[in-house]
Scaffold this active site. Structure first.
Site, PDB file in Angstrom:
ATOM      1  N   TYR A   1      61.466 -15.675   6.944  1.00 51.33           N
ATOM      2  CA  TYR A   1      60.749 -15.948   5.684  1.00 51.33           C
ATOM      3  C   TYR A   1      59.380 -15.250   5.688  1.00 51.33           C
ATOM      4  CZ  TYR A   1      58.749 -18.842   1.910  1.00 51.33           C
ATOM      5  OH  TYR A   1      58.157 -19.290   0.742  1.00 51.33           O
TER       6      TYR A   1
ATOM      7  N   SER B   1      53.686 -15.904  -0.055  1.00 46.97           N
ATOM      8  CA  SER B   1      53.391 -17.226   0.510  1.00 46.97           C
ATOM      9  C   SER B   1      52.242 -17.046   1.497  1.00 46.97           C
ATOM     10  CB  SER B   1      54.619 -17.746   1.254  1.00 46.97           C
ATOM     11  OG  SER B   1      54.266 -18.835   2.093  1.00 46.97           O
TER      12      SER B   1
ATOM     13  N   ALA C   1      58.442 -12.626   7.387  1.00 51.56           N
ATOM     14  CA  ALA C   1      58.614 -11.168   7.290  1.00 51.56           C
ATOM     15  C   ALA C   1      58.891 -10.772   5.846  1.00 51.56           C
ATOM     16  CB  ALA C   1      59.761 -10.717   8.199  1.00 51.56           C
TER      17      ALA C   1
ATOM     18  N   ILE D   1      53.536 -26.383  -1.921  1.00 49.57           N
ATOM     19  CA  ILE D   1      53.715 -26.803  -3.308  1.00 49.57           C
ATOM     20  C   ILE D   1      54.894 -27.775  -3.349  1.00 49.57           C
ATOM     21  CG2 ILE D   1      54.092 -25.973  -5.676  1.00 49.57           C
ATOM     22  CD1 ILE D   1      51.544 -24.773  -4.329  1.00 49.57           C
TER      23      ILE D   1
ATOM     24  N   SER E   1      65.052 -21.816 -12.724  1.00 48.64           N
ATOM     25  CA  SER E   1      65.726 -23.083 -13.041  1.00 48.64           C
ATOM     26  C   SER E   1      65.087 -24.304 -12.400  1.00 48.64           C
ATOM     27  CB  SER E   1      67.189 -22.998 -12.584  1.00 48.64           C
ATOM     28  OG  SER E   1      67.249 -22.622 -11.223  1.00 48.64           O
TER      29      SER E   1
END
Ligand code: NAP
Length: 248
Positions: A156, A143, A158, A189, A15
């Site tokens: 995040y 990432s 991990a 980004i 979305s």
């Protein structure tokens, strides 16, 4: 003929941000695209409406990727309506950043569930139809933080590192059935996720990026389209960065 004509795709978290750019490109490349979101129905509807005249087709529904049963229902919905699933893009993700000393068990669990368990949930359910078809492309959104770590993002990092080990294992398990599994590791980004970063942190990041700018969702989507297509049919188990050189 468009590069993804006759392909059916499911994109989680389509979305907003990178997900909406992915949905847009896959539809423009001729695919029949389904995408999920957690709560932003209005944004999902607007995206579907904006793609009415595109080459492929698109529809959206709410589904929590962190919920195992809901993930199974999402895959069934796609297969029942389109007859197959060729492309799974596990894009949904969240952050709950804080230093380790302050991180609660809830912040850890929420991020691991939304970012890593979600990838297990959707992949587990998508593999059966893909195995029957003897074809499929799974693209998982990690990432650069999953590769290098980042202070304040242990949960995040991990989750994103876990996606890499998971994806390489899946690539080895199902490669003999022509099912591919690759990982994209974006750098910084421009999306609502990175809009939360304060200006000083952003300035430091930009200083470390050889291309001296943040990336766009469309630049990540370019790689998704390639990995989803038969043009990448000899590529599996790879982690490919879209980060302006940040990972050098
Ligand atoms: P974003 O703008 O915050 O959008 C996140 C999307 O994921 C939204 O569509 C959201 O739905 C959906 N989502 C979140 N949790 C979900 C759940 N449990 N079930 C279903 N959908 C869920 O994020 P983004 O920046 O585009 O990031 C997309 C992916 O790229 C994430 O995996 C992120 O970790 C990764 N990534 C981003 C960057 C970056 O710089 N932005 C860098 C590296 C990696 P709602 O709209 O309904 O909330």
């Amino acid at each position: 003929m468009a590069i993804l004509s006759n392909k059916v795709a499911l994109v989680t978290g389509g979305s907003r941000g990178i997900g909406s750019a992915i949905v847009t490109q896959l539809v423009e490349a001729g695919a029949q695209v389904f995408f999920t979101y957690r709560s932003s129905a209005a944004k999902a509807d607007a995206l579907v409406a904006s793609l009415a005249a595109a080459e492929g087709s698109v529809s959206a529904f709410a589904s929590d990727a962190a919920d195992f049963e809901a993930a199974g229902e999402a895959i069934s919905r796609v297969v029942e309506s389109a007859g197959r699933i060729d492309i799974l893009v596990n894009n949904a993700g969240i952050t709950k950043d804080t230093l380790m000393l302050r991180m609660s068990e809830e912040q850890w669990d929420d991020v691991l569930s939304a970012n890593l368990k979600s990838v297990f949930n959707l992949t587990k359910h998508a593999l059966r139809p893909m195995l029957k078809q003897r074809a499929g492309s799974i693209i998982n959104m990690s990432s650069v933080v999953g590769v290098f770590g980042n202070a304040g993002q242990a949960n995040y990092a991990a989750s994103k590192a876990g996606i890499i080990g998971f994806s390489k294992s899946i690539a080895k398990e199902v490669g003999s059935r022509s099912i591919r599994c690759n990982v994209i590791a974006p750098g910084y980004i421009e999306t609502e996720m990175t809009a939360e970063l304060d200006d000083k942190v952003k300035e430091t990041f930009l200083g470390n990026i050889p291309l001296k700018r943040m990336g766009t969702g469309a630049e990540v989507a370019d790689l998704v389209t390639f990995l989803a297509s038969d043009q990448s049919k000899y590529i599996t188990g790879q982690v490919i960065s879209v980060c302006g050189g940040l990972n050098m």
